[in-house]
Write a protein that holds these residues in place. Structure first.
Motif, short mmCIF file in Angstrom:
data_model
loop_
_atom_site.label_atom_id
_atom_site.label_comp_id
_atom_site.label_asym_id
_atom_site.label_seq_id
_atom_site.Cartn_x
_atom_site.Cartn_y
_atom_site.Cartn_z
N THR A 7 59.75 38.01 12.87
CA THR A 7 58.63 38.41 12.52
C THR A 7 57.46 37.50 13.35
O THR A 7 56.72 37.93 13.97
CB THR A 7 58.57 38.38 10.98
N LEU A 8 57.93 36.24 13.23
CA LEU A 8 56.93 35.30 14.06
C LEU A 8 57.06 35.75 15.49
O LEU A 8 56.02 35.64 16.10
CB LEU A 8 57.40 33.97 13.59
N GLU A 9 58.16 36.08 16.06
CA GLU A 9 58.24 36.39 17.43
C GLU A 9 57.41 37.71 17.82
O GLU A 9 56.65 37.64 18.90
CB GLU A 9 59.64 36.47 18.10
N VAL A 10 57.45 38.38 16.83
CA VAL A 10 56.78 39.77 17.49
C VAL A 10 55.31 39.56 17.03
O VAL A 10 54.44 39.95 17.76
CB VAL A 10 57.30 40.78 16.32
N GLN A 11 54.81 38.61 15.96
CA GLN A 11 53.61 38.26 15.86
C GLN A 11 53.06 37.49 17.16
O GLN A 11 51.87 37.68 17.56
CB GLN A 11 53.33 37.38 14.64
N ARG A 12 53.68 36.75 17.43
CA ARG A 12 53.36 36.05 18.81
C ARG A 12 53.24 37.04 20.01
O ARG A 12 52.20 36.63 20.76
CB ARG A 12 54.43 34.94 19.41
N ALA A 13 53.94 37.73 20.13
CA ALA A 13 53.87 38.80 21.28
C ALA A 13 52.52 39.45 20.90
O ALA A 13 51.79 40.05 21.97
CB ALA A 13 54.93 39.96 21.19
N LEU A 14 52.17 39.81 19.76
CA LEU A 14 50.92 40.73 19.36
C LEU A 14 49.97 39.99 19.92
O LEU A 14 48.72 40.24 20.34
CB LEU A 14 51.12 41.28 18.10
N GLU A 15 49.81 38.59 19.67
CA GLU A 15 48.80 37.69 19.87
C GLU A 15 48.59 37.69 21.41
O GLU A 15 47.33 37.47 21.66
CB GLU A 15 49.04 36.23 19.27
N GLU A 16 49.53 37.85 21.97
CA GLU A 16 49.21 37.81 23.72
C GLU A 16 48.92 39.02 24.18
O GLU A 16 47.96 39.12 24.99
CB GLU A 16 50.73 37.62 24.16
N ILE A 17 49.08 40.27 23.58
CA ILE A 17 48.61 41.33 23.88
C ILE A 17 47.06 41.80 23.33
O ILE A 17 46.42 42.50 24.19
CB ILE A 17 49.42 42.74 23.88
N ARG A 18 46.82 41.12 22.55
CA ARG A 18 45.71 41.42 21.35
C ARG A 18 44.35 41.23 22.40
O ARG A 18 43.49 42.01 22.28
CB ARG A 18 45.55 40.68 20.19
N PRO A 19 44.27 40.06 23.12
CA PRO A 19 43.00 40.13 24.00
C PRO A 19 42.67 41.22 24.74
O PRO A 19 41.41 41.72 25.15
CB PRO A 19 43.03 38.61 24.52
N PHE A 20 43.74 41.82 25.38
CA PHE A 20 43.65 43.02 26.50
C PHE A 20 43.00 44.09 25.55
O PHE A 20 42.10 45.18 26.02
CB PHE A 20 45.05 43.31 27.06
N LEU A 21 43.72 44.53 24.50
CA LEU A 21 43.13 45.54 23.53
C LEU A 21 41.87 45.30 23.00
O LEU A 21 41.23 46.21 23.08
CB LEU A 21 43.99 45.56 22.48
N ASN A 22 41.72 44.14 22.74
CA ASN A 22 40.04 43.61 22.14
C ASN A 22 39.01 43.84 23.28
O ASN A 22 37.90 44.11 23.13
CB ASN A 22 40.06 42.18 21.59
N SER A 23 39.34 43.44 24.43
CA SER A 23 38.63 43.74 25.68
C SER A 23 38.14 45.16 25.83
O SER A 23 36.90 45.43 26.54
CB SER A 23 38.83 43.01 26.86
#
Length: 79
Positions: A7-23
């Protein structure tokens, strides 16, 4: 890898992709991980009506999640 570590690794992955989605005015939320290999997420904001959200899900989100957690087999968007 324990379920908690996964779960922590998946959350880390989402944190990496989130800035692109937020933009682009979007975001993503982890809904669940089933059987330690099937991830359910919810694309939010501008991502819900974007015509290429399935490509984003496969090419961006799924690829990034699998980089952090290779045992993940599927990533699906829950509406």
């Amino acid at each position: 890898m324990t379920t908690e570590e996964l779960t922590l690794e998946v959350q880390r992955a989402l944190e990496e992709i989130r800035p692109f989605l937020n933009s682009d005015g979007g975001d993503i939320t982890l809904i669940s991980i089933e059987d330690d290999k099937h991830v359910k997420v919810r694309l939010e904001g501008a991502c819900t009506s974007c015509s290429v959200n399935q490509m984003t899900l496969r090419a961006g989100v799924e690829t990034t999640i699998k980089k952090f957690a290779p045992q993940i087999e599927t990533v699906v968007n829950i509406l």
